[in-house]
Enzyme design. Structure first.
Site, PDB file in Angstrom:
ATOM      1  N   GLU A   1       0.862  -1.178   0.000  1.00  0.00           N
ATOM      2  CA  GLU A   1       0.000   0.000   0.000  1.00  0.00           C
ATOM      3  C   GLU A   1       0.902   1.233   0.000  1.00  0.00           C
ATOM      4  O   GLU A   1       1.670   1.442   0.942  1.00  0.00           O
ATOM      5  CB  GLU A   1      -0.908   0.019   1.224  1.00  0.00           C
ATOM      6  CG  GLU A   1      -2.004  -1.018   1.187  1.00  0.00           C
ATOM      7  CD  GLU A   1      -2.915  -0.972   2.389  1.00  0.00           C
ATOM      8  OE1 GLU A   1      -4.007  -1.560   2.317  1.00  0.00           O
ATOM      9  OE2 GLU A   1      -2.534  -0.360   3.420  1.00  0.00           O
TER      10      GLU A   1
ATOM     11  N   TYR B   1     -10.894  -4.558   3.478  1.00  0.00           N
ATOM     12  CA  TYR B   1      -9.987  -4.100   4.534  1.00  0.00           C
ATOM     13  C   TYR B   1     -10.810  -3.923   5.802  1.00  0.00           C
ATOM     14  O   TYR B   1     -11.673  -3.058   5.863  1.00  0.00           O
ATOM     15  CB  TYR B   1      -9.337  -2.777   4.110  1.00  0.00           C
ATOM     16  CG  TYR B   1      -8.224  -2.271   5.010  1.00  0.00           C
ATOM     17  CD1 TYR B   1      -8.367  -2.172   6.388  1.00  0.00           C
ATOM     18  CD2 TYR B   1      -7.021  -1.846   4.469  1.00  0.00           C
ATOM     19  CE1 TYR B   1      -7.350  -1.693   7.195  1.00  0.00           C
ATOM     20  CE2 TYR B   1      -5.993  -1.356   5.257  1.00  0.00           C
ATOM     21  CZ  TYR B   1      -6.170  -1.276   6.621  1.00  0.00           C
ATOM     22  OH  TYR B   1      -5.163  -0.789   7.425  1.00  0.00           O
TER      23      TYR B   1
ATOM     24  N   ASP C   1      -5.444   8.652  10.255  1.00  0.00           N
ATOM     25  CA  ASP C   1      -4.107   8.185  10.617  1.00  0.00           C
ATOM     26  C   ASP C   1      -3.647   8.736  11.956  1.00  0.00           C
ATOM     27  O   ASP C   1      -3.921   9.891  12.301  1.00  0.00           O
ATOM     28  CB  ASP C   1      -3.103   8.589   9.527  1.00  0.00           C
ATOM     29  CG  ASP C   1      -3.402   7.911   8.211  1.00  0.00           C
ATOM     30  OD1 ASP C   1      -3.471   6.674   8.211  1.00  0.00           O
ATOM     31  OD2 ASP C   1      -3.583   8.611   7.198  1.00  0.00           O
TER      32      ASP C   1
END
Length: 288
Positions: A56, A181, A67
């Protein structure tokens, strides 16, 4: 069971091979341009050579809300080095000259919209990208995005979360291709010492609504995590732990020697995780 329209990419072929061998895959995330694009090129090849099954490539963004601090700092360093989305796509083409490792472009929708969806998909596919994961794009808003990317044979990967209902997981799976995911915990990315106790139940819920491979991310950093996931998931996504290795080696002084040291550290980390995946496989094979 339901799942997204399937296209054949390096991602699907790699997961087919992993399924044949019964082995847990390792999906390795790093931020492109941290500390430089040339360094990222070296890092990707080192990760692939060490056994990473999918790479990725994070597209640096000024407001990476999903994040944690480690990847936020990586985005800041990459932006300080003037890394652009166009350059990240060019890097994919350069990597393709020497590696067939599956590559997912990972990021936020704003840079894609700024480039233009058709131009983004066409250039990404031409460079050799295999899939795209946009963290802040919901299934309800993804019709045009999926249509354009699928037309260019790019997998569209979406995120499922512990807070997703069974109905929501089914909807996410239906619009996904390549793999699903699955976020292991609520909150932002970051390495953790232990996996959540309710993760197996979440994986069982996801299995009921899709035949896609399932990759688990957020908090995966240790060989023990990989051993636990063996037999439950199809892949483990490792990000912050790898970005930390890069930061430790290069943030203060990104010399060639330090970039080489970071490459070696990344390779060692992935090799240890792949070994844990194989150990988990052997344990399952002898279990009653």
């Amino acid at each position: 069971m339901t799942s997204g329209a399937q296209i054949v990419t390096r991602i699907s072929r790699r997961f087919d091979a992993l399924r044949e061998s019964g082995e847990l895959g390792i999906v390795a995330y790093i931020t492109a341009g941290d500390p430089t694009l040339a360094a990222t090129h070296k890092f990707v090849l080192a990760l692939a050579d060490a056994g990473a099954d999918v790479i990725e490539l994070g597209i640096p963004f000024s407001d990476p809300l999903a994040d944690g601090p480690t990847i936020q700092r990586a985005s800041e360093r990459a932006l300080k080095a003037h890394t652009t989305l166009a350059q990240v796509i060019e890097l994919v083409g350069e990597i393709r000259a020497s590696s067939e490792v599956p590559i997912v472009l990972f990021g936020y929708y704003n840079p894609v919209l700024q480039m233009g969806l058709e131009k983004f998909a066409a250039t990404a596919a031409s460079a050799g990208a295999d899939g795209v994961l946009i963290t802040d794009l919901t299934p309800e808003e993804s019709d045009e995005y999926r249509h354009v990317l699928t037309a260019h044979n790019l997998d569209t990967i979406f995120l499922g979360a512990p807070t997703s209902t069974d109905e929501r997981l089914a909807k996410i799976a239906k619009v996904s291709s390549g793999f699903l995911y699955l976020i292991s915990r609520t909150g932002v990315t970051g390495a953790k010492d232990a996996l959540p106790d309710d993760l197996p139940a979440l994986l069982r819920r996801a299995r009921r609504v899709t035949q896609l491979p399932i990759a688990v991310g957020f908090g995966i950093s240790l060989p023990g995590h990989v051993s636990v996931l063996g037999g439950l998931a199809d892949a483990a996504v490792v990000g912050s732990a790898l970005v930390s290795e890069i930061e430790s080696a290069t943030a203060a002084n990104p010399t060639l020697a330090n970039i080489d040291a970071a490459s070696a550290a990344l390779a060692a980390r992935v090799r240890s995780l792949k070994e844990a995946a194989r150990h988990g496989l052997s344990r399952r094979e002898v279990a009653p």
